[in-house]
Design a protein around this motif. Structure first.
Motif, PDB file in Angstrom:
ATOM      1  N   HIS A 128       0.841  -1.198   0.000  1.00 15.79           N
ATOM      2  CA  HIS A 128       0.000   0.000   0.000  1.00 15.79           C
ATOM      3  C   HIS A 128       0.878   1.252   0.000  1.00 15.79           C
ATOM      4  CE1 HIS A 128      -2.936  -2.988   1.479  1.00 15.79           C
ATOM      5  NE2 HIS A 128      -3.835  -2.196   0.926  1.00 15.79           N
ATOM      6  N   GLU A 138       6.138  -3.454   4.865  1.00 11.52           N
ATOM      7  CA  GLU A 138       4.733  -3.516   5.271  1.00 11.52           C
ATOM      8  C   GLU A 138       4.478  -4.845   5.973  1.00 11.52           C
ATOM      9  OE1 GLU A 138       0.330  -3.571   3.126  1.00 11.52           O
ATOM     10  OE2 GLU A 138       1.906  -2.245   2.348  1.00 11.52           O
ATOM     11  N   THR A 158      -2.631  -3.735   9.091  1.00  5.49           N
ATOM     12  CA  THR A 158      -1.374  -3.430   8.409  1.00  5.49           C
ATOM     13  C   THR A 158      -0.595  -2.318   9.103  1.00  5.49           C
ATOM     14  OG1 THR A 158      -2.230  -4.110   6.257  1.00  5.49           O
ATOM     15  CG2 THR A 158      -0.420  -2.555   6.234  1.00  5.49           C
ATOM     16  N   TRP A 219      -9.534  -4.512   5.127  1.00  3.81           N
ATOM     17  CA  TRP A 219      -8.195  -3.975   5.365  1.00  3.81           C
ATOM     18  C   TRP A 219      -8.272  -2.809   6.350  1.00  3.81           C
ATOM     19  CZ3 TRP A 219      -3.505  -5.716   3.769  1.00  3.81           C
ATOM     20  CH2 TRP A 219      -3.507  -6.727   2.791  1.00  3.81           C
ATOM     21  N   ILE A 221      -5.467  -0.170   7.855  1.00  2.00           N
ATOM     22  CA  ILE A 221      -4.068   0.257   7.726  1.00  2.00           C
ATOM     23  C   ILE A 221      -3.783   1.405   8.690  1.00  2.00           C
ATOM     24  CG2 ILE A 221      -2.315   1.212   6.174  1.00  2.00           C
ATOM     25  CD1 ILE A 221      -5.210  -0.409   4.519  1.00  2.00           C
TER      26      ILE A 221
END
Length: 270
Positions: A128, A138, A158, A219, A221
């Protein structure tokens, strides 16, 4: 007591399914990251029929997290993390270095659903990007949770890293990473030693970033970027360099009108 039994049974069933499908799929040796190779990222969807989503899917990951695409949701329910020490194994899967937790290592709660931690692994450089910027490393913390329809959904938390001071968690694992390929027992490892920090999180629905590129992955992050030393990234890279390209990051995928949300985790709360 019944609730505890249900959670234990749910975790056991999820673990069996995860290791028999998701982990096995990610261990497949047929794919690589060299853009010029016939089994590179652009061709994953052609290698196997069951990997077709890598080519045809419209909710693929990773993506660029651009400010002009993000919808700020001040009341979005915060991510709740509750991890605990558990026996773990370090696994060199050829395309990455992963940690598999062998028992109940805790969970996260998203919209009232528990997602149990199964595995963590690293990509270099980051998959990303934020406003077009790609970072040095990551980390993906992979969780699986049961759904009302009897299926399981994957949720990945993440953490991005930029070059700077050493990461304490990777330092703890360094002596195992430098050993031969394959599987190595780590003893008891506490996932909470992976320091997330920060109160801003991106959220969107995407896919696994490696075959079979399954969609519907939640997801999350962390907007706060951690730090990692160049030596630590080099250590991870050299562990798989024999069989793969110098990078194991899938190229960015089209957003395709998906929503990207940004929420604030209240300070002092999980």
């Amino acid at each position: 007591m019944k609730g505890e039994n249900y959670m234990s049974i749910a975790f056991l069933l999820i673990s069996i399914l995860f290791y028999s499908t998701l982990t096995t799929a990610l261990d497949e040796p047929e794919f690589g990251y060299n853009e010029k190779s016939p089994n590179g990222p652009r061709h994953w969807g052609d290698v196997k029929e069951e990997w077709a989503l890598c080519k045809t899917g419209d909710m693929q990951s990773p993506i660029d997290l651009s400010n002009n695409r993000v919808e700020v949701i001040p009341k979005l329910r915060a991510l709740k993390m509750s991890y605990k020490p558990q026996h773990a194994t370090l696994l060199n899967r050829g395309h990455d270095v992963a940690i598999n937790w062998e028992g109940d290592a805790g969970s996260i709660v998203i919209n009232g659903t528990h997602f149990f931690l199964q595995q963590s692994h690293w990509h270099w450089p980051s998959e990303h990007t934020i406003n077009g910027r790609r970072y040095a490393l990551e980390l993906h913390m992979v969780h699986v949770g049961p759904q009302p329809d009897g299926t399981n959904k994957t949720a990945v938390v993440t953490l991005l890293y930029k070059y700077g001071s050493s990461d304490p968690f990777i330092s703890e694992l360094a002596k195992y990473i430098i050993e031969e390929d394959g599987e190595k027992s780590l003893g008891v490892i506490d996932p909470s030693e992976i320091k997330m920090g920060g109160n801003l999180y991106y959220r969107y629905i995407g896919s696994l970033t490696a075959p079979p590129c399954t969609e519907g992955v939640i997801w999350t992050i962390n907007k706060k970027v951690s730090s990692v030393s160049r030596g630590q990234v080099k250590l991870l890279k050299h562990a798989v360099l024999k069989r793969y390209a110098k990078r194991n990051a899938r190229p960015l995928q089209p957003l395709n009108q998906r929503e990207v949300q940004l929420f604030v985790r209240p300070q002092g709360k999980e």
